[in-house]
Design an enzyme around this catalytic site. Structure first.
Site, PDB file in Angstrom:
ATOM      1  N   HIS A 135      26.655   6.244-168.586  1.00 13.51           N
ATOM      2  CA  HIS A 135      27.908   6.394-169.311  1.00 13.51           C
ATOM      3  C   HIS A 135      27.809   7.551-170.445  1.00 13.51           C
ATOM      4  O   HIS A 135      26.354   7.939-170.745  1.00 13.51           O
ATOM      5  CB  HIS A 135      28.426   5.244-170.043  1.00 13.51           C
ATOM      6  CG  HIS A 135      29.239   4.268-169.177  1.00 13.51           C
ATOM      7  ND1 HIS A 135      28.528   3.319-168.135  1.00 13.51           N
ATOM      8  CD2 HIS A 135      30.406   4.021-168.830  1.00 13.51           C
ATOM      9  CE1 HIS A 135      29.460   2.635-167.362  1.00 13.51           C
ATOM     10  NE2 HIS A 135      30.540   2.919-167.857  1.00 13.51           N
ATOM     11  N   LYS A 139      29.186   5.443-175.849  1.00 16.81           N
ATOM     12  CA  LYS A 139      29.503   3.941-175.201  1.00 16.81           C
ATOM     13  C   LYS A 139      28.404   3.193-176.138  1.00 16.81           C
ATOM     14  O   LYS A 139      27.088   3.216-176.007  1.00 16.81           O
ATOM     15  CB  LYS A 139      28.993   3.734-173.998  1.00 16.81           C
ATOM     16  CG  LYS A 139      29.259   2.569-173.215  1.00 16.81           C
ATOM     17  CD  LYS A 139      29.393   2.161-171.643  1.00 16.81           C
ATOM     18  CE  LYS A 139      29.694   0.836-171.375  1.00 16.81           C
ATOM     19  NZ  LYS A 139      30.958   0.488-171.623  1.00 16.81           N
TER      20      LYS A 139
END
Length: 244
Positions: A135, A139
């Protein structure tokens, strides 16, 4: 519908764009900088809440909304140790709560494929299962909620796997026993989300992978869930929305 956005980061802004395109109105945009403005909203100002905030604030946000009889669609991950209390509150208030670790239709198809593959692998113990999730660097939680859902799907089908362990670069590695599924979490650039489930033996490897190209699929699914939730009572997820 009048949609309250709780969390106004990149995902919140994408949800807003799609909601407006679908003819909805935004009742409010609340994040850490203007959280006090939440108290200025009257119960009738909001038809449904879409909550994409942070692991630290999600449970309080959901509690506040359910206590005001606002249906809540939540996509924040990393707070699920408090989920039983939230679900109990929802039942007590006869409210509506919809949670998914991922609102993408493609990812939810991937969840099902993951379970089917795990079922096939029951009779082949020479294959070791592990996962990698990638990600964007903003995040906050690791592993991702999507990766945890994938691990839970494998554990449903493989009785030998009882838990998952998280490993991140730069941190002390966690030992992976025979009863565990390793989830490797990587944070790179602006990656919306890539999830790989692999089964590896001494002679070969089987992989399935989902690669998100943008946040659009996640945001569209959340708006569709909000449209579906209004007028309902209870606790729901993507299987309810998709009719399975």
């Amino acid at each position: 519908m009048n949609i309250l956005l709780l969390g106004y980061g990149k995902m919140g802004k994408t949800i807003e764009q799609i909601a407006l395109e679908r003819g909805h109105q935004i009742a409010g945009r609340i994040d850490a900088d203007n959280y006090a403005d939440l108290a200025n909203l009257e119960p009738d100002d909001v038809d449904v809440v879409i909550e994409f905030s942070s692991p630290e604030s999600a449970a309080e946000n959901i509690t506040y909304c359910l206590e005001r009889n606002w249906p809540v669609v939540c996509g924040t991950t990393g707070w699920l140790n408090r989920r039983p209390a939230i679900e109990a509150l929802c039942e007590r208030t006869k409210g509506a709560f919809f949670y998914a670790s991922n609102y993408s239709i493609g990812v939810n198809l991937f969840f099902r494929l993951n379970k089917v593959l795990a079922q096939f692998m029951r009779n082949y113990p020479s294959y070791h299962v592990s996962m990698t999730e990638i990600h964007h660097t903003e995040k906050k939680d690791a592993p991702s909620g999507t990766a945890i859902t994938l691990a839970e799907g494998v554990m449903e089908q493989l009785p030998t796997k009882q838990r998952w362990v998280s490993n991140e670069p730069g941190k002390e590695p966690v030992p992976v026993g025979e009863d565990a599924i390793e989830i490797e979490s990587l944070r790179e650039g602006t990656v919306p989300g890539t999830h790989t489930v692999r089964y590896e033996s001494d002679v070969d490897r089987i992989e399935i992978k989902h690669v998100a190209h943008s946040r659009q699929g996640f945001a569209l699914g959340a708006v569709i869930a909000a449209e579906w939730l209004v007028g309902r009572e209870g606790i729901f997820g993507m299987d309810d929305l998709l009719g399975n």
